[in-house]
Design a protein around this motif. Structure first.
Motif, PDB file in Angstrom:
ATOM      1  N   ARG A 126     -45.668  37.547 -78.450  1.00  0.00           N
ATOM      2  CA  ARG A 126     -46.900  36.865 -78.049  1.00  0.00           C
ATOM      3  C   ARG A 126     -47.626  36.299 -79.259  1.00  0.00           C
ATOM      4  O   ARG A 126     -48.176  35.190 -79.214  1.00  0.00           O
ATOM      5  CB  ARG A 126     -47.796  37.833 -77.276  1.00  0.00           C
ATOM      6  N   THR A 149     -57.831  27.127 -74.530  1.00  0.00           N
ATOM      7  CA  THR A 149     -56.632  26.508 -73.966  1.00  0.00           C
ATOM      8  C   THR A 149     -55.422  27.407 -74.175  1.00  0.00           C
ATOM      9  O   THR A 149     -54.573  27.551 -73.286  1.00  0.00           O
ATOM     10  CB  THR A 149     -56.378  25.136 -74.610  1.00  0.00           C
ATOM     11  N   ASP A 181     -55.321  30.058 -71.603  1.00  0.00           N
ATOM     12  CA  ASP A 181     -54.804  29.566 -70.322  1.00  0.00           C
ATOM     13  C   ASP A 181     -53.282  29.430 -70.357  1.00  0.00           C
ATOM     14  O   ASP A 181     -52.592  29.807 -69.408  1.00  0.00           O
ATOM     15  CB  ASP A 181     -55.434  28.216 -69.978  1.00  0.00           C
ATOM     16  N   LYS A 182     -52.768  28.880 -71.460  1.00  0.00           N
ATOM     17  CA  LYS A 182     -51.324  28.667 -71.572  1.00  0.00           C
ATOM     18  C   LYS A 182     -50.551  29.987 -71.597  1.00  0.00           C
ATOM     19  O   LYS A 182     -49.443  30.080 -71.063  1.00  0.00           O
ATOM     20  CB  LYS A 182     -51.013  27.850 -72.830  1.00  0.00           C
ATOM     21  N   LEU A 183     -51.137  30.996 -72.227  1.00  0.00           N
ATOM     22  CA  LEU A 183     -50.454  32.281 -72.346  1.00  0.00           C
ATOM     23  C   LEU A 183     -50.847  33.248 -71.231  1.00  0.00           C
ATOM     24  O   LEU A 183     -50.387  34.392 -71.208  1.00  0.00           O
ATOM     25  CB  LEU A 183     -50.756  32.903 -73.712  1.00  0.00           C
ATOM     26  N   ASN A 184     -51.743  32.778 -70.355  1.00  0.00           N
ATOM     27  CA  ASN A 184     -52.183  33.575 -69.202  1.00  0.00           C
ATOM     28  C   ASN A 184     -52.807  34.908 -69.635  1.00  0.00           C
ATOM     29  O   ASN A 184     -52.512  35.970 -69.081  1.00  0.00           O
ATOM     30  CB  ASN A 184     -51.019  33.828 -68.241  1.00  0.00           C
ATOM     31  N   VAL A 185     -53.678  34.819 -70.639  1.00  0.00           N
ATOM     32  CA  VAL A 185     -54.414  35.993 -71.104  1.00  0.00           C
ATOM     33  C   VAL A 185     -55.885  35.604 -71.232  1.00  0.00           C
ATOM     34  O   VAL A 185     -56.256  34.445 -71.071  1.00  0.00           O
ATOM     35  CB  VAL A 185     -53.878  36.503 -72.469  1.00  0.00           C
ATOM     36  N   THR A 186     -56.723  36.559 -71.548  1.00  0.00           N
ATOM     37  CA  THR A 186     -58.151  36.274 -71.680  1.00  0.00           C
ATOM     38  C   THR A 186     -58.465  35.713 -73.067  1.00  0.00           C
ATOM     39  O   THR A 186     -57.685  35.857 -74.020  1.00  0.00           O
ATOM     40  CB  THR A 186     -58.990  37.547 -71.470  1.00  0.00           C
TER      41      THR A 186
END
Length: 205
Positions: free
Chosen positions: A149, A165, A168-173
Motif C-alpha cells: 500500500r 484523491t 479515493d483511489k486506494l479506497n481508504v480514509t
C-alpha cells in the motif's frame, strides 16, 4: 487567501500575472520581481508559494532553488516556464520544486493548480506531468522497506495526486493516507512530498 510571489524577468508576463492574481479573491501577491537577487532583498516577506521562471538574468532558476530555500524556508516553489523538457522537469523536482507549470497553460489553470497545494496536490501542466509518468512506468522494488500500500501511495504522490484523491483511489480514509505518508517519511528520513518525489525519480534513473 494564499500569499504568493512571482520571479519572472519578462515584464509583460510579470505584469499580466500580477494583474490576474490581484483580481482574484484567492491570492495576494507579496512581491513580483525580475530576478532571484531582487527577491532576496525583500525576504522579510515570506510567501506561501513562489512561482519561479527558469531563464533569469542571474542564471537558471532551477540551479538557484537551493538559494531560495535558504531565504524562504517555508515557501513552496513551483516552476512556471515556457520550457517543456523532461530532463528539466525532473531536475526541478530533484532540486526541491513541488511542481512544474507551463506558461502556455491558462492563468485559470495555473491558479487552480497552485490552490490545490494545501490538499497535498502537486501542480503540473499535462505536458510536464507526462515527464514524471514516463519515469514511473516500472514499479519500485523495495519489498523489505515498504508495504504494498505504501508503494502504491508513493507512485500516486509522484504523479501529483492529492491526498484526498489518493484516499479515493486506494479506497481508504484521508487519515489513513496521512498515516501512510508519515511512515514513508520516517523510513526515508524526509519531511516533504517534494523530497519524496525527488527520491522516487532518483530510483528511476
Amino acid at each position: 487567501m494564499k500569499e504568493i510571489a512571482l520571479i519572472e524577468d519578462d515584464h509583460v508576463l510579470r505584469n499580466s500575472y500580477l494583474k490576474y492574481f490581484n483580481l482574484t479573491n484567492a491570492f495576494s501577491v507579496l512581491f513580483c520581481v525580475n530576478d532571484i537577487p531582487d527577491a532576496i532583498e525583500v525576504n522579510h516577506l515570506q510567501p506561501q508559494i513562489i512561482l519561479l521562471d527558469i531563464n533569469l538574468p542571474s542564471g537558471s532558476g532551477i540551479d538557484q532553488i537551493g538559494i531560495l530555500n535558504q531565504h524562504f524556508p517555508n515557501s513552496k516553489i513551483v516552476i512556471l516556464s515556457s520550457l517543456e523538457n523532461p530532463a528539466l522537469t525532473r531536475k526541478a523536482l530533484e532540486a526541491g520544486a513541488v511542481g512544474f507549470l507551463l506558461k502556455s497553460s491558462s492563468l485559470a489553470y495555473i491558479a487552480e493548480s497552485i490552490s490545490k497545494l494545501d490538499d497535498g496536490g502537486s501542480p503540473f501542466s499535462p505536458g510536464t506531468m507526462s515527464h514524471v509518468l514516463q519515469h514511473n512506468d516500472e514499479p519500485i522494488e523495495e519489498p523489505g522497506e515498504f508495504t504494498k500500500r505504501e508503494l502504491e501511495l508513493i507512485k500516486l504522490i509522484s504523479e501529483g495526486v492529492a491526498n484526498k484523491t489518493a484516499a479515493d483511489k486506494l479506497n481508504v480514509t484521508y487519515f489513513t493516507i496521512n498515516q501512510h505518508l508519515k511512515n514513508i517519511y520516517k523510513k526515508l528520513n524526509i519531511n516533504s512530498k517534494s523530497e519524496l518525489i525527488s527520491w522516487y525519480l532518483n530510483r528511476r534513473k
